[in-house]
Scaffold this motif. Structure first.
Motif, short mmCIF file in Angstrom:
data_model
loop_
_atom_site.label_atom_id
_atom_site.label_comp_id
_atom_site.label_asym_id
_atom_site.label_seq_id
_atom_site.Cartn_x
_atom_site.Cartn_y
_atom_site.Cartn_z
N UNK A 1 4.92 -11.84 -5.02
CA UNK A 1 4.40 -10.63 -4.41
C UNK A 1 4.00 -9.61 -5.47
N UNK A 2 4.79 -9.49 -6.53
CA UNK A 2 4.45 -8.56 -7.62
C UNK A 2 3.13 -8.97 -8.27
N UNK A 3 2.92 -10.26 -8.45
CA UNK A 3 1.67 -10.76 -9.04
C UNK A 3 0.49 -10.47 -8.11
N UNK A 4 0.67 -10.71 -6.83
CA UNK A 4 -0.38 -10.41 -5.86
C UNK A 4 -0.73 -8.93 -5.92
N UNK A 5 0.29 -8.08 -5.91
CA UNK A 5 0.05 -6.63 -5.94
C UNK A 5 -0.66 -6.21 -7.22
N UNK A 6 -0.33 -6.83 -8.34
CA UNK A 6 -1.01 -6.47 -9.60
C UNK A 6 -2.48 -6.89 -9.57
N UNK A 7 -2.77 -8.02 -8.93
CA UNK A 7 -4.16 -8.46 -8.81
C UNK A 7 -4.97 -7.58 -7.88
N UNK A 8 -4.31 -7.07 -6.84
CA UNK A 8 -5.01 -6.25 -5.86
C UNK A 8 -5.04 -4.77 -6.22
N UNK A 9 -4.23 -4.35 -7.17
CA UNK A 9 -4.11 -2.93 -7.51
C UNK A 9 -5.44 -2.23 -7.75
N UNK A 10 -6.37 -2.82 -8.50
CA UNK A 10 -7.63 -2.11 -8.75
C UNK A 10 -8.69 -2.28 -7.65
N UNK A 11 -8.29 -2.80 -6.51
CA UNK A 11 -9.26 -3.10 -5.45
C UNK A 11 -9.02 -2.24 -4.21
N UNK A 12 -9.89 -2.36 -3.25
CA UNK A 12 -9.74 -1.69 -1.99
C UNK A 12 -8.60 -2.24 -1.15
N UNK A 13 -8.01 -3.34 -1.57
CA UNK A 13 -6.89 -3.95 -0.85
C UNK A 13 -5.55 -3.65 -1.52
N UNK A 14 -5.51 -2.63 -2.34
CA UNK A 14 -4.30 -2.30 -3.10
C UNK A 14 -3.08 -2.09 -2.21
N UNK A 15 -3.29 -1.59 -1.01
CA UNK A 15 -2.16 -1.29 -0.11
C UNK A 15 -2.08 -2.26 1.06
N UNK A 16 -2.74 -3.39 0.94
CA UNK A 16 -2.70 -4.38 2.01
C UNK A 16 -1.28 -4.96 2.13
N UNK A 17 -0.83 -5.23 3.34
CA UNK A 17 0.48 -5.85 3.49
C UNK A 17 0.45 -7.29 2.98
N UNK A 18 1.56 -7.70 2.38
CA UNK A 18 1.73 -9.09 1.93
C UNK A 18 2.72 -9.72 2.91
N UNK A 19 2.25 -10.73 3.63
CA UNK A 19 3.04 -11.35 4.68
C UNK A 19 3.50 -12.75 4.27
N UNK A 20 4.82 -12.94 4.07
CA UNK A 20 5.30 -14.29 3.76
C UNK A 20 5.24 -15.17 5.01
N UNK A 21 4.63 -16.34 4.87
CA UNK A 21 4.50 -17.28 5.99
C UNK A 21 4.89 -18.68 5.53
N UNK A 22 5.21 -19.54 6.50
CA UNK A 22 5.57 -20.92 6.19
C UNK A 22 4.33 -21.77 6.08
#
Length: 55
Positions: free
Chosen positions: A34-55
């Motif tokens: 999740x930290x990696x996802x957030x770092x990739x999205x930080x400079x984008x319009x999706x910076x505050x998008x929810x990250x949903x863990x799924x199976x």
């Protein structure tokens, strides 16, 4: 982790991120991913998008 086209190139400003196969990872790994996802999205319009863990 393989990335799709950059969200800013697509003009996305709203969305959610599905962290797939979360059930196969321990809690520490999920936190790291999740930290990696957030770092990739930080400079984008999706910076505050929810990250949903799924199976």
């Amino acid at each position: 982790m393989r990335a799709s086209p950059h969200p800013d190139l697509l003009g996305l400003t709203r969305g959610a991120v599905a962290m797939t196969k979360a059930d196969l990872a321990d809690a520490n790994r999920r936190v790291a991913v999740e930290a990696r996802i957030r770092s990739l999205l930080a400079p984008t319009g999706l910076a505050h998008a929810p990250v949903l863990p799924v199976s």
